[in-house]
Write a protein that holds these residues in place. Structure first.
Motif, PDB file in Angstrom:
ATOM      1  N   ASN A  72       0.853  -1.198   0.000  1.00 28.69           N
ATOM      2  CA  ASN A  72       0.000   0.000   0.000  1.00 28.69           C
ATOM      3  C   ASN A  72       0.890   1.250   0.000  1.00 28.69           C
ATOM      4  O   ASN A  72       1.905   1.309   0.706  1.00 28.69           O
ATOM      5  N   LEU A  73       0.509   2.236  -0.779  1.00 34.05           N
ATOM      6  CA  LEU A  73       1.336   3.450  -0.876  1.00 34.05           C
ATOM      7  C   LEU A  73       1.440   4.165   0.464  1.00 34.05           C
ATOM      8  O   LEU A  73       2.423   4.863   0.733  1.00 34.05           O
ATOM      9  N   LYS A 101     -11.777   4.714   1.940  1.00 29.65           N
ATOM     10  CA  LYS A 101     -11.516   4.927   0.511  1.00 29.65           C
ATOM     11  C   LYS A 101     -12.782   5.415  -0.188  1.00 29.65           C
ATOM     12  O   LYS A 101     -13.812   4.734  -0.165  1.00 29.65           O
ATOM     13  N   SER A 106      -7.243   3.054  -9.434  1.00 34.75           N
ATOM     14  CA  SER A 106      -6.742   2.927 -10.821  1.00 34.75           C
ATOM     15  C   SER A 106      -7.683   3.631 -11.791  1.00 34.75           C
ATOM     16  O   SER A 106      -8.090   3.073 -12.811  1.00 34.75           O
ATOM     17  N   GLY A 108      -7.282   7.156 -12.650  1.00 31.76           N
ATOM     18  CA  GLY A 108      -6.763   8.421 -13.176  1.00 31.76           C
ATOM     19  C   GLY A 108      -7.046   9.602 -12.262  1.00 31.76           C
ATOM     20  O   GLY A 108      -6.899  10.754 -12.648  1.00 31.76           O
ATOM     21  N   LEU A 109      -7.454   9.306 -11.016  1.00 29.65           N
ATOM     22  CA  LEU A 109      -7.808  10.376 -10.072  1.00 29.65           C
ATOM     23  C   LEU A 109      -6.742  10.564  -8.988  1.00 29.65           C
ATOM     24  O   LEU A 109      -6.927  11.367  -8.070  1.00 29.65           O
ATOM     25  N   GLY A 110      -5.653   9.808  -9.085  1.00 28.88           N
ATOM     26  CA  GLY A 110      -4.522  10.018  -8.181  1.00 28.88           C
ATOM     27  C   GLY A 110      -4.782   9.648  -6.730  1.00 28.88           C
ATOM     28  O   GLY A 110      -4.094  10.154  -5.834  1.00 28.88           O
ATOM     29  N   GLY A 112      -4.218   6.945  -4.825  1.00 30.52           N
ATOM     30  CA  GLY A 112      -3.111   6.343  -4.075  1.00 30.52           C
ATOM     31  C   GLY A 112      -2.042   7.385  -3.773  1.00 30.52           C
ATOM     32  O   GLY A 112      -1.493   7.438  -2.659  1.00 30.52           O
ATOM     33  N   ASP A 115      -3.271   9.670  -1.024  1.00 35.41           N
ATOM     34  CA  ASP A 115      -3.155   9.010   0.285  1.00 35.41           C
ATOM     35  C   ASP A 115      -1.709   9.057   0.777  1.00 35.41           C
ATOM     36  O   ASP A 115      -1.451   9.300   1.965  1.00 35.41           O
ATOM     37  N   THR A 187      -2.045   2.139 -15.482  1.00 31.47           N
ATOM     38  CA  THR A 187      -1.287   3.278 -15.999  1.00 31.47           C
ATOM     39  C   THR A 187      -0.156   2.826 -16.934  1.00 31.47           C
ATOM     40  O   THR A 187       0.047   3.401 -18.004  1.00 31.47           O
TER      41      THR A 187
HETATM   42  P1  ATP Z   1      -1.613   6.161 -11.075  1.00 35.52           P
HETATM   43  O1  ATP Z   1      -1.658   6.863 -12.383  1.00 35.52           O
HETATM   44  O2  ATP Z   1      -0.573   6.710 -10.130  1.00 35.52           O
HETATM   45  O3  ATP Z   1      -1.630   4.667 -11.187  1.00 35.52           O
HETATM   46  P2  ATP Z   1      -4.441   6.233 -10.466  1.00 35.52           P
HETATM   47  O4  ATP Z   1      -5.205   7.379  -9.952  1.00 35.52           O
HETATM   48  O5  ATP Z   1      -4.810   5.782 -11.851  1.00 35.52           O
HETATM   49  O6  ATP Z   1      -2.940   6.636 -10.338  1.00 35.52           O
HETATM   50  P3  ATP Z   1      -4.553   4.831  -7.948  1.00 35.52           P
HETATM   51  O7  ATP Z   1      -5.943   4.759  -7.457  1.00 35.52           O
HETATM   52  O8  ATP Z   1      -3.662   5.816  -7.336  1.00 35.52           O
HETATM   53  O9  ATP Z   1      -4.579   4.995  -9.518  1.00 35.52           O
HETATM   54  O10 ATP Z   1      -3.950   3.323  -7.812  1.00 35.52           O
HETATM   55  C1  ATP Z   1      -2.842   2.916  -8.541  1.00 35.52           C
HETATM   56  C2  ATP Z   1      -2.319   1.600  -7.973  1.00 35.52           C
HETATM   57  O11 ATP Z   1      -1.817   1.819  -6.662  1.00 35.52           O
HETATM   58  C3  ATP Z   1      -3.322   0.459  -7.876  1.00 35.52           C
HETATM   59  O12 ATP Z   1      -2.727  -0.664  -8.458  1.00 35.52           O
HETATM   60  C4  ATP Z   1      -3.500   0.226  -6.394  1.00 35.52           C
HETATM   61  O13 ATP Z   1      -3.660  -1.140  -6.064  1.00 35.52           O
HETATM   62  C5  ATP Z   1      -2.192   0.753  -5.796  1.00 35.52           C
HETATM   63  N1  ATP Z   1      -2.372   1.325  -4.436  1.00 35.52           N
HETATM   64  C6  ATP Z   1      -1.556   1.153  -3.406  1.00 35.52           C
HETATM   65  N2  ATP Z   1      -1.984   1.845  -2.333  1.00 35.52           N
HETATM   66  C7  ATP Z   1      -3.103   2.479  -2.677  1.00 35.52           C
HETATM   67  C8  ATP Z   1      -3.992   3.337  -2.002  1.00 35.52           C
HETATM   68  N3  ATP Z   1      -3.819   3.700  -0.722  1.00 35.52           N
HETATM   69  N4  ATP Z   1      -5.044   3.802  -2.679  1.00 35.52           N
HETATM   70  C9  ATP Z   1      -5.214   3.471  -3.997  1.00 35.52           C
HETATM   71  N5  ATP Z   1      -4.402   2.656  -4.677  1.00 35.52           N
HETATM   72  C10 ATP Z   1      -3.347   2.157  -4.038  1.00 35.52           C
END
Ligand code: ATP
Length: 313
Positions: A72-73, A101, A106, A108-110, A112, A115, A187
Protein backbone atom coordinates in the motif's frame (compact mmCIF):
# COMPACT_ATOMS: atom_id res chain seq x y z
CA UNK A 1 12.31 14.99 21.24
CA UNK A 2 9.40 13.66 23.36
CA UNK A 3 6.57 12.31 21.24
CA UNK A 4 3.04 12.25 22.57
CA UNK A 5 0.34 9.81 21.58
CA UNK A 6 -2.35 11.53 19.48
CA UNK A 7 -4.56 11.21 16.44
CA UNK A 8 -5.27 13.38 13.39
CA UNK A 9 -7.60 13.15 10.41
CA UNK A 10 -6.62 14.24 6.92
CA UNK A 11 -8.73 14.57 3.81
CA UNK A 12 -6.82 13.29 0.76
CA UNK A 13 -8.41 14.85 -2.34
CA UNK A 14 -8.68 13.38 -5.83
CA UNK A 15 -7.18 15.29 -8.76
CA UNK A 16 -8.12 15.77 -12.37
CA UNK A 17 -5.80 16.76 -15.20
CA UNK A 18 -7.28 19.77 -16.99
CA UNK A 19 -4.40 19.37 -19.44
CA UNK A 20 -2.19 16.30 -19.78
CA UNK A 21 0.50 16.26 -22.45
CA UNK A 22 2.94 13.34 -22.51
CA UNK A 23 6.16 14.51 -24.12
CA UNK A 24 9.48 12.80 -24.81
CA UNK A 25 10.75 9.68 -23.09
CA UNK A 26 13.62 10.40 -20.73
CA UNK A 27 16.83 8.40 -20.34
CA UNK A 28 15.47 7.10 -16.97
CA UNK A 29 12.48 5.52 -18.77
CA UNK A 30 9.88 8.03 -17.54
CA UNK A 31 8.17 10.53 -19.81
CA UNK A 32 8.37 14.28 -19.47
CA UNK A 33 4.87 15.53 -18.70
CA UNK A 34 3.14 18.85 -18.94
CA UNK A 35 -0.02 18.95 -16.91
CA UNK A 36 -2.38 21.45 -15.36
CA UNK A 37 -3.67 19.63 -12.31
CA UNK A 38 -6.53 20.47 -10.01
CA UNK A 39 -7.80 18.89 -6.80
CA UNK A 40 -11.56 18.29 -6.70
CA UNK A 41 -14.03 17.78 -3.86
CA UNK A 42 -13.88 13.99 -3.61
CA UNK A 43 -11.66 12.78 -0.78
CA UNK A 44 -10.34 9.70 0.92
CA UNK A 45 -10.42 10.11 4.68
CA UNK A 46 -7.29 9.13 6.62
CA UNK A 47 -7.08 8.74 10.38
CA UNK A 48 -3.51 8.58 11.70
CA UNK A 49 -2.67 7.70 15.29
CA UNK A 50 0.83 7.99 16.69
CA UNK A 51 1.45 5.26 19.27
CA UNK A 52 4.25 5.31 21.77
CA UNK A 53 3.42 1.85 23.21
CA UNK A 54 4.18 -0.14 20.04
CA UNK A 55 6.40 -0.11 16.96
CA UNK A 56 5.51 -0.60 13.28
CA UNK A 57 2.39 0.22 11.31
CA UNK A 58 -1.11 -1.18 11.66
CA UNK A 59 -2.97 -0.25 8.47
CA UNK A 60 -6.72 -0.68 7.95
CA UNK A 61 -8.63 0.07 4.76
CA UNK A 62 -12.37 -0.25 4.15
CA UNK A 63 -11.75 -1.29 0.52
CA UNK A 64 -10.97 -5.03 0.66
CA UNK A 65 -9.48 -4.88 -2.86
CA UNK A 66 -6.52 -2.84 -1.62
CA UNK A 67 -3.57 -4.45 0.14
CA UNK A 68 -2.85 -3.33 3.70
CA UNK A 69 0.72 -4.64 3.72
CA UNK A 70 3.93 -3.05 2.43
CA UNK A 71 2.42 -2.71 -1.06
CA UNK A 72 0.00 0.00 0.00
CA UNK A 73 1.34 3.45 -0.88
CA UNK A 74 0.49 4.58 2.67
CA UNK A 75 2.80 1.90 4.14
CA UNK A 76 5.52 2.88 1.72
CA UNK A 77 5.10 6.54 2.66
CA UNK A 78 5.40 5.71 6.38
CA UNK A 79 8.60 3.72 5.76
CA UNK A 80 10.11 6.57 3.72
CA UNK A 81 9.30 9.22 6.33
CA UNK A 82 10.76 7.16 9.18
CA UNK A 83 13.89 6.47 7.18
CA UNK A 84 14.33 10.11 6.14
CA UNK A 85 13.69 11.28 9.72
CA UNK A 86 16.21 8.78 11.08
CA UNK A 87 13.53 7.02 13.13
CA UNK A 88 13.53 3.60 11.45
CA UNK A 89 15.75 1.86 13.97
CA UNK A 90 15.46 1.60 17.71
CA UNK A 91 12.95 4.36 18.46
CA UNK A 92 9.69 3.23 20.01
CA UNK A 93 7.23 4.78 17.61
CA UNK A 94 4.27 3.11 15.96
CA UNK A 95 1.30 4.14 13.84
CA UNK A 96 -2.25 3.00 13.36
CA UNK A 97 -3.78 4.30 10.14
CA UNK A 98 -7.35 3.91 8.88
CA UNK A 99 -8.13 4.69 5.23
CA UNK A 100 -11.76 5.32 4.27
CA UNK A 101 -11.52 4.93 0.51
CA UNK A 102 -13.87 7.15 -1.51
CA UNK A 103 -11.76 7.77 -4.63
CA UNK A 104 -12.10 5.00 -7.25
CA UNK A 105 -8.85 3.00 -7.62
CA UNK A 106 -6.74 2.93 -10.82
CA UNK A 107 -9.08 5.56 -12.17
CA UNK A 108 -6.76 8.42 -13.18
CA UNK A 109 -7.81 10.38 -10.07
CA UNK A 110 -4.52 10.02 -8.18
CA UNK A 111 -6.10 8.45 -5.10
CA UNK A 112 -3.11 6.34 -4.07
CA UNK A 113 -0.74 9.28 -4.57
CA UNK A 114 -2.99 11.56 -2.55
CA UNK A 115 -3.15 9.01 0.28
CA UNK A 116 0.65 8.83 0.23
CA UNK A 117 0.98 12.62 0.29
CA UNK A 118 -1.56 12.88 3.13
CA UNK A 119 0.40 10.30 5.10
CA UNK A 120 3.65 12.22 4.68
CA UNK A 121 1.94 15.48 5.72
CA UNK A 122 0.30 13.75 8.68
CA UNK A 123 3.52 12.17 9.92
CA UNK A 124 5.37 15.45 9.43
CA UNK A 125 2.83 16.92 11.83
CA UNK A 126 2.65 14.09 14.36
CA UNK A 127 6.42 13.69 14.54
CA UNK A 128 6.96 17.46 14.52
CA UNK A 129 9.50 17.19 11.72
CA UNK A 130 8.97 20.73 10.43
CA UNK A 131 9.42 19.77 6.78
CA UNK A 132 8.32 22.32 4.15
CA UNK A 133 5.97 21.37 1.29
CA UNK A 134 9.05 21.11 -0.97
CA UNK A 135 10.81 18.74 1.43
CA UNK A 136 7.70 16.56 1.74
CA UNK A 137 7.37 16.51 -2.06
CA UNK A 138 10.96 15.29 -2.38
CA UNK A 139 10.30 12.50 0.14
CA UNK A 140 7.20 11.39 -1.77
CA UNK A 141 8.25 11.78 -5.39
CA UNK A 142 9.60 8.24 -5.71
CA UNK A 143 6.17 6.85 -4.80
CA UNK A 144 4.44 8.23 -7.88
CA UNK A 145 4.58 11.10 -10.31
CA UNK A 146 1.37 12.66 -8.89
CA UNK A 147 2.57 12.76 -5.28
CA UNK A 148 4.51 16.10 -5.31
CA UNK A 149 1.50 17.95 -6.77
CA UNK A 150 -0.65 17.27 -3.71
CA UNK A 151 1.63 19.37 -1.50
CA UNK A 152 1.03 22.40 -3.74
CA UNK A 153 -2.67 22.07 -4.67
CA UNK A 154 -5.38 22.99 -5.32
CA UNK A 155 -4.03 24.03 -8.76
CA UNK A 156 -0.57 23.69 -10.29
CA UNK A 157 1.33 23.23 -13.52
CA UNK A 158 3.33 20.02 -13.22
CA UNK A 159 6.29 19.24 -15.45
CA UNK A 160 9.22 16.85 -15.80
CA UNK A 161 8.33 13.46 -14.35
CA UNK A 162 5.94 15.18 -11.95
CA UNK A 163 8.65 16.64 -9.76
CA UNK A 164 8.52 20.23 -11.08
CA UNK A 165 5.41 21.81 -9.58
CA UNK A 166 4.43 25.45 -10.03
CA UNK A 167 1.34 26.34 -7.97
CA UNK A 168 -1.17 28.63 -9.60
CA UNK A 169 -4.49 30.22 -8.74
CA UNK A 170 -7.54 29.12 -10.72
CA UNK A 171 -10.21 31.78 -10.34
CA UNK A 172 -13.96 31.34 -10.66
CA UNK A 173 -16.16 28.49 -9.48
CA UNK A 174 -17.09 25.34 -11.32
CA UNK A 175 -18.59 21.94 -10.51
CA UNK A 176 -17.14 18.76 -11.87
CA UNK A 177 -18.91 15.47 -12.61
CA UNK A 178 -16.56 12.49 -12.38
CA UNK A 179 -17.82 9.43 -14.24
CA UNK A 180 -16.05 6.16 -13.59
CA UNK A 181 -17.03 3.60 -16.24
CA UNK A 182 -16.72 0.60 -13.93
CA UNK A 183 -13.39 -0.79 -15.16
CA UNK A 184 -9.84 0.22 -14.19
CA UNK A 185 -7.06 1.18 -16.60
CA UNK A 186 -3.54 0.23 -15.65
CA UNK A 187 -1.29 3.28 -16.00
CA UNK A 188 1.68 1.31 -17.35
CA UNK A 189 -0.52 -0.33 -20.00
CA UNK A 190 -1.90 3.08 -21.02
CA UNK A 191 1.64 4.41 -21.52
CA UNK A 192 2.46 1.38 -23.71
CA UNK A 193 -0.67 2.06 -25.80
CA UNK A 194 0.40 5.67 -26.16
CA UNK A 195 3.90 4.72 -27.36
CA UNK A 196 2.63 2.16 -29.88
CA UNK A 197 -0.28 4.17 -31.28
CA UNK A 198 1.15 7.60 -31.84
CA UNK A 199 3.35 8.43 -34.79
CA UNK A 200 5.31 11.20 -33.15
CA UNK A 201 5.15 13.69 -30.32
CA UNK A 202 3.26 16.90 -30.96
CA UNK A 203 5.37 19.63 -29.35
CA UNK A 204 3.89 21.75 -26.59
CA UNK A 205 1.89 24.61 -28.11
CA UNK A 206 2.92 28.22 -27.51
CA UNK A 207 -0.41 28.77 -25.79
CA UNK A 208 0.31 26.10 -23.17
CA UNK A 209 3.87 27.31 -22.64
CA UNK A 210 2.35 30.76 -22.09
CA UNK A 211 -0.04 29.41 -19.47
CA UNK A 212 2.90 28.13 -17.46
CA UNK A 213 4.26 31.67 -17.17
CA UNK A 214 1.12 32.85 -15.39
CA UNK A 215 0.41 32.59 -11.69
CA UNK A 216 -3.36 33.03 -12.04
CA UNK A 217 -5.89 31.85 -14.60
CA UNK A 218 -9.65 31.66 -14.78
CA UNK A 219 -11.72 28.59 -15.66
CA UNK A 220 -12.75 30.48 -18.85
CA UNK A 221 -9.06 30.76 -19.82
CA UNK A 222 -8.43 27.07 -19.24
CA UNK A 223 -11.52 25.39 -20.71
CA UNK A 224 -10.59 26.01 -24.39
CA UNK A 225 -7.19 24.38 -23.79
CA UNK A 226 -8.36 21.21 -22.06
CA UNK A 227 -6.75 18.14 -23.67
CA UNK A 228 -5.31 14.76 -22.73
CA UNK A 229 -2.93 12.73 -24.92
CA UNK A 230 -4.32 9.46 -23.58
CA UNK A 231 -7.75 10.08 -25.13
CA UNK A 232 -6.63 9.30 -28.68
CA UNK A 233 -4.42 6.41 -27.54
CA UNK A 234 -7.27 4.69 -25.66
CA UNK A 235 -10.09 5.47 -28.10
CA UNK A 236 -9.74 2.29 -30.22
CA UNK A 237 -9.83 -0.05 -27.20
CA UNK A 238 -12.23 1.86 -24.93
CA UNK A 239 -15.18 3.19 -26.92
CA UNK A 240 -17.10 3.81 -23.74
CA UNK A 241 -14.80 6.68 -22.77
CA UNK A 242 -15.85 8.57 -25.91
CA UNK A 243 -19.49 7.76 -25.20
CA UNK A 244 -19.28 9.16 -21.67
CA UNK A 245 -17.55 12.30 -22.93
CA UNK A 246 -20.30 12.85 -25.52
CA UNK A 247 -23.00 12.22 -22.90
CA UNK A 248 -21.45 14.77 -20.52
CA UNK A 249 -21.36 17.39 -23.28
CA UNK A 250 -25.01 16.62 -24.15
CA UNK A 251 -25.85 16.99 -20.46
CA UNK A 252 -24.54 20.56 -20.57
CA UNK A 253 -20.83 20.29 -19.69
CA UNK A 254 -18.70 23.20 -20.91
CA UNK A 255 -15.95 20.66 -21.56
CA UNK A 256 -15.34 16.96 -20.84
CA UNK A 257 -12.05 15.09 -20.71
CA UNK A 258 -10.37 11.87 -19.67
CA UNK A 259 -8.46 12.29 -16.38
CA UNK A 260 -4.90 10.98 -16.18
CA UNK A 261 -4.54 7.65 -17.97
CA UNK A 262 -8.21 6.90 -17.27
CA UNK A 263 -10.64 5.47 -16.90
CA UNK A 264 -12.52 8.39 -15.26
CA UNK A 265 -14.00 10.99 -17.61
CA UNK A 266 -15.02 14.31 -16.08
CA UNK A 267 -17.26 17.14 -17.20
CA UNK A 268 -17.01 20.80 -16.12
CA UNK A 269 -20.30 22.50 -15.17
CA UNK A 270 -21.21 26.05 -14.28
CA UNK A 271 -23.31 25.23 -11.24
CA UNK A 272 -24.22 22.54 -8.78
CA UNK A 273 -27.76 21.97 -10.09
CA UNK A 274 -26.63 21.14 -13.64
CA UNK A 275 -23.79 18.98 -12.29
CA UNK A 276 -26.17 17.00 -10.10
CA UNK A 277 -28.58 16.50 -13.04
CA UNK A 278 -25.73 15.24 -15.23
CA UNK A 279 -24.53 12.93 -12.44
CA UNK A 280 -28.02 11.40 -12.38
CA UNK A 281 -28.34 10.96 -16.14
CA UNK A 282 -24.79 10.04 -17.25
CA UNK A 283 -24.07 8.04 -14.11
CA UNK A 284 -27.08 5.81 -14.24
CA UNK A 285 -25.79 3.33 -16.86
CA UNK A 286 -24.93 -0.07 -15.44
CA UNK A 287 -21.51 -0.39 -13.81
CA UNK A 288 -20.82 3.35 -13.76
CA UNK A 289 -20.17 5.44 -10.67
CA UNK A 290 -20.63 9.20 -10.88
CA UNK A 291 -19.83 12.01 -8.44
CA UNK A 292 -20.87 15.67 -8.66
CA UNK A 293 -18.26 17.62 -6.69
CA UNK A 294 -16.79 21.08 -6.37
CA UNK A 295 -14.23 21.87 -9.07
CA UNK A 296 -11.78 22.95 -6.42
CA UNK A 297 -10.83 20.50 -3.72
CA UNK A 298 -9.04 21.33 -0.53
CA UNK A 299 -5.35 21.18 -0.06
CA UNK A 300 -4.23 18.41 2.26
CA UNK A 301 -5.61 19.42 5.60
CA UNK A 302 -6.19 18.02 9.03
CA UNK A 303 -9.84 17.92 9.91
CA UNK A 304 -9.93 17.04 13.55
CA UNK A 305 -6.54 17.36 15.02
CA UNK A 306 -7.08 17.38 18.75
CA UNK A 307 -4.14 19.70 19.31
CA UNK A 308 -3.73 22.11 16.40
CA UNK A 309 -4.62 22.50 12.75
CA UNK A 310 -2.38 21.84 9.81
CA UNK A 311 -2.49 22.98 6.21
CA UNK A 312 0.13 22.49 3.58
CA UNK A 313 0.45 23.85 0.05
P1 ATP B 1 -1.61 6.16 -11.08
O1 ATP B 1 -1.66 6.86 -12.38
O2 ATP B 1 -0.57 6.71 -10.13
O3 ATP B 1 -1.63 4.67 -11.19
P2 ATP B 1 -4.44 6.23 -10.47
O4 ATP B 1 -5.21 7.38 -9.95
O5 ATP B 1 -4.81 5.78 -11.85
O6 ATP B 1 -2.94 6.64 -10.34
P3 ATP B 1 -4.55 4.83 -7.95
O7 ATP B 1 -5.94 4.76 -7.46
O8 ATP B 1 -3.66 5.82 -7.34
O9 ATP B 1 -4.58 4.99 -9.52
O10 ATP B 1 -3.95 3.32 -7.81
C1 ATP B 1 -2.84 2.92 -8.54
C2 ATP B 1 -2.32 1.60 -7.97
O11 ATP B 1 -1.82 1.82 -6.66
C3 ATP B 1 -3.32 0.46 -7.88
O12 ATP B 1 -2.73 -0.66 -8.46
C4 ATP B 1 -3.50 0.23 -6.39
O13 ATP B 1 -3.66 -1.14 -6.06
C5 ATP B 1 -2.19 0.75 -5.80
N1 ATP B 1 -2.37 1.32 -4.44
C6 ATP B 1 -1.56 1.15 -3.41
N2 ATP B 1 -1.98 1.85 -2.33
C7 ATP B 1 -3.10 2.48 -2.68
C8 ATP B 1 -3.99 3.34 -2.00
N3 ATP B 1 -3.82 3.70 -0.72
N4 ATP B 1 -5.04 3.80 -2.68
C9 ATP B 1 -5.21 3.47 -4.00
N5 ATP B 1 -4.40 2.66 -4.68
C10 ATP B 1 -3.35 2.16 -4.04
Amino acid sequence: MRLTEREIRIGAPAKVNLVLRVLDRRPDGYHNLWSLMQTVGLEDDLRLRLRTDSVGLRLHCDDPALPTDGRNLVSRAVALVLERAGLSAGRKVGFEIHIAKRIPVSAGLGGGSSDAAATIAGLNHLLELGWSAGEMARVGQGLGSDVPFFFFGPSAVVRGRGDEVAPMTLTGKRWVVLVHPGFPIDTRWAYERLSTTRKGIVPLSKALSGIAEKTALSWEDVIPFMENDFEVALAPTHRMLRDIKAELISAGAEAALLSGSGATVFGVFRDEASAVRAQGSVGQARGRRAFAVRGEGDTLSCRADMSQSLRVG
